[in-house]
Design a protein around this motif. Structure first.
Motif, PDB file in Angstrom:
ATOM      1  N   ALA A  34      45.690  26.519 -52.445  1.00  0.00           N
ATOM      2  CA  ALA A  34      44.565  26.369 -53.373  1.00  0.00           C
ATOM      3  C   ALA A  34      44.083  24.928 -53.478  1.00  0.00           C
ATOM      4  O   ALA A  34      42.917  24.700 -53.790  1.00  0.00           O
ATOM      5  CB  ALA A  34      44.943  26.904 -54.754  1.00  0.00           C
ATOM      6  N   ALA A  35      44.936  23.968 -53.201  1.00  0.00           N
ATOM      7  CA  ALA A  35      44.504  22.568 -53.248  1.00  0.00           C
ATOM      8  C   ALA A  35      43.390  22.323 -52.228  1.00  0.00           C
ATOM      9  O   ALA A  35      42.509  21.492 -52.451  1.00  0.00           O
ATOM     10  CB  ALA A  35      45.682  21.641 -52.994  1.00  0.00           C
ATOM     11  N   THR A  36      43.400  23.080 -51.142  1.00  0.00           N
ATOM     12  CA  THR A  36      42.375  22.954 -50.105  1.00  0.00           C
ATOM     13  C   THR A  36      41.180  23.850 -50.373  1.00  0.00           C
ATOM     14  O   THR A  36      40.034  23.423 -50.267  1.00  0.00           O
ATOM     15  CB  THR A  36      42.973  23.315 -48.727  1.00  0.00           C
ATOM     16  N   TYR A  37      41.453  25.107 -50.717  1.00  0.00           N
ATOM     17  CA  TYR A  37      40.396  26.109 -50.790  1.00  0.00           C
ATOM     18  C   TYR A  37      39.820  26.340 -52.188  1.00  0.00           C
ATOM     19  O   TYR A  37      38.725  26.865 -52.308  1.00  0.00           O
ATOM     20  CB  TYR A  37      40.912  27.443 -50.253  1.00  0.00           C
ATOM     21  N   LEU A  77      42.265  33.572 -59.270  1.00  0.00           N
ATOM     22  CA  LEU A  77      41.027  33.266 -58.550  1.00  0.00           C
ATOM     23  C   LEU A  77      41.306  32.259 -57.432  1.00  0.00           C
ATOM     24  O   LEU A  77      40.784  32.393 -56.319  1.00  0.00           O
ATOM     25  CB  LEU A  77      39.969  32.723 -59.511  1.00  0.00           C
ATOM     26  N   ALA A  78      42.133  31.270 -57.698  1.00  0.00           N
ATOM     27  CA  ALA A  78      42.481  30.282 -56.681  1.00  0.00           C
ATOM     28  C   ALA A  78      43.200  30.942 -55.508  1.00  0.00           C
ATOM     29  O   ALA A  78      42.948  30.600 -54.341  1.00  0.00           O
ATOM     30  CB  ALA A  78      43.348  29.183 -57.294  1.00  0.00           C
ATOM     31  N   VAL A  79      44.077  31.888 -55.788  1.00  0.00           N
ATOM     32  CA  VAL A  79      44.771  32.617 -54.723  1.00  0.00           C
ATOM     33  C   VAL A  79      43.758  33.397 -53.881  1.00  0.00           C
ATOM     34  O   VAL A  79      43.790  33.355 -52.644  1.00  0.00           O
ATOM     35  CB  VAL A  79      45.849  33.557 -55.305  1.00  0.00           C
ATOM     36  N   ALA A  80      42.855  34.097 -54.540  1.00  0.00           N
ATOM     37  CA  ALA A  80      41.855  34.891 -53.815  1.00  0.00           C
ATOM     38  C   ALA A  80      40.969  33.997 -52.949  1.00  0.00           C
ATOM     39  O   ALA A  80      40.696  34.326 -51.780  1.00  0.00           O
ATOM     40  CB  ALA A  80      41.007  35.688 -54.801  1.00  0.00           C
ATOM     41  N   LYS A  81      40.520  32.871 -53.495  1.00  0.00           N
ATOM     42  CA  LYS A  81      39.670  31.961 -52.718  1.00  0.00           C
ATOM     43  C   LYS A  81      40.438  31.359 -51.547  1.00  0.00           C
ATOM     44  O   LYS A  81      39.874  31.148 -50.470  1.00  0.00           O
ATOM     45  CB  LYS A  81      39.130  30.846 -53.619  1.00  0.00           C
ATOM     46  N   ARG A  86      41.305  31.047 -45.704  1.00  0.00           N
ATOM     47  CA  ARG A  86      42.159  31.169 -44.517  1.00  0.00           C
ATOM     48  C   ARG A  86      41.651  32.277 -43.596  1.00  0.00           C
ATOM     49  O   ARG A  86      41.679  32.135 -42.367  1.00  0.00           O
ATOM     50  CB  ARG A  86      43.613  31.413 -44.928  1.00  0.00           C
ATOM     51  N   THR A  87      41.171  33.362 -44.175  1.00  0.00           N
ATOM     52  CA  THR A  87      40.636  34.461 -43.371  1.00  0.00           C
ATOM     53  C   THR A  87      39.386  34.016 -42.624  1.00  0.00           C
ATOM     54  O   THR A  87      39.223  34.322 -41.426  1.00  0.00           O
ATOM     55  CB  THR A  87      40.333  35.682 -44.258  1.00  0.00           C
ATOM     56  N   ARG A  88      38.519  33.297 -43.306  1.00  0.00           N
ATOM     57  CA  ARG A  88      37.297  32.797 -42.633  1.00  0.00           C
ATOM     58  C   ARG A  88      37.655  31.880 -41.469  1.00  0.00           C
ATOM     59  O   ARG A  88      37.035  31.953 -40.402  1.00  0.00           O
ATOM     60  CB  ARG A  88      36.414  32.055 -43.628  1.00  0.00           C
ATOM     61  N   GLU A  89      38.643  31.017 -41.675  1.00  0.00           N
ATOM     62  CA  GLU A  89      39.064  30.132 -40.585  1.00  0.00           C
ATOM     63  C   GLU A  89      39.614  30.928 -39.413  1.00  0.00           C
ATOM     64  O   GLU A  89      39.324  30.623 -38.254  1.00  0.00           O
ATOM     65  CB  GLU A  89      40.108  29.135 -41.089  1.00  0.00           C
TER      66      GLU A  89
END
Length: 116
Positions: A34-37, A77-81, A86-89
């Motif tokens: 979550a720190a990244t996304y 929400l942070a987990v979901a984002k 990661r999925t988009r990457e």
């Protein structure tokens, strides 16, 4: 004398089970990136958890519970984002690999809609 009227009872610390739930949710959010996304959601969750601890110390249990609930929601929400990021990457990496294979095979590139 009744126990709830004693000075010792007044000084007792109320333990909220939601506190552990919020702390666990925050740890999970940090663990999944979550720190990244989702840095804002992660920060909000952390701040709300700290504010809930302070409210608990001040015996403002209703406020503490509300802050804990908000912290849990922001952690979720942070987990979901993070999972979405990661999925988009992964999709981008796979799309690039597919494009290379198509080029090596001499096939036309795939348009954005997914059709050649």
């Amino acid at each position: 004398m009744l126990a709830f009227l004693s000075p010792a009872a007044a000084r007792e610390r109320v333990v909220l089970p939601e506190l552990q739930t919020a702390a666990t949710a925050l740890a999970l959010a940090a663990e999944v990136g979550a720190a990244t996304y989702a840095p804002l959601e992660l920060r909000y969750a952390s701040e709300q958890l700290e504010q809930a601890r302070q409210a608990q110390e001040n015996k403002d249990i209703a406020d503490a519970r509300l802050l804990l609930e908000q912290s849990i929601v922001n952690s979720d929400l942070a987990v979901a984002k993070s999972r979405l990021g990661r999925t988009r990457e992964a999709v981008q990496v796979q799309a690039a690999a597919n494009a290379r294979l198509r080029a090596e095979a001499g096939l036309a590139p795939v348009a954005e809609g997914g059709r050649p």
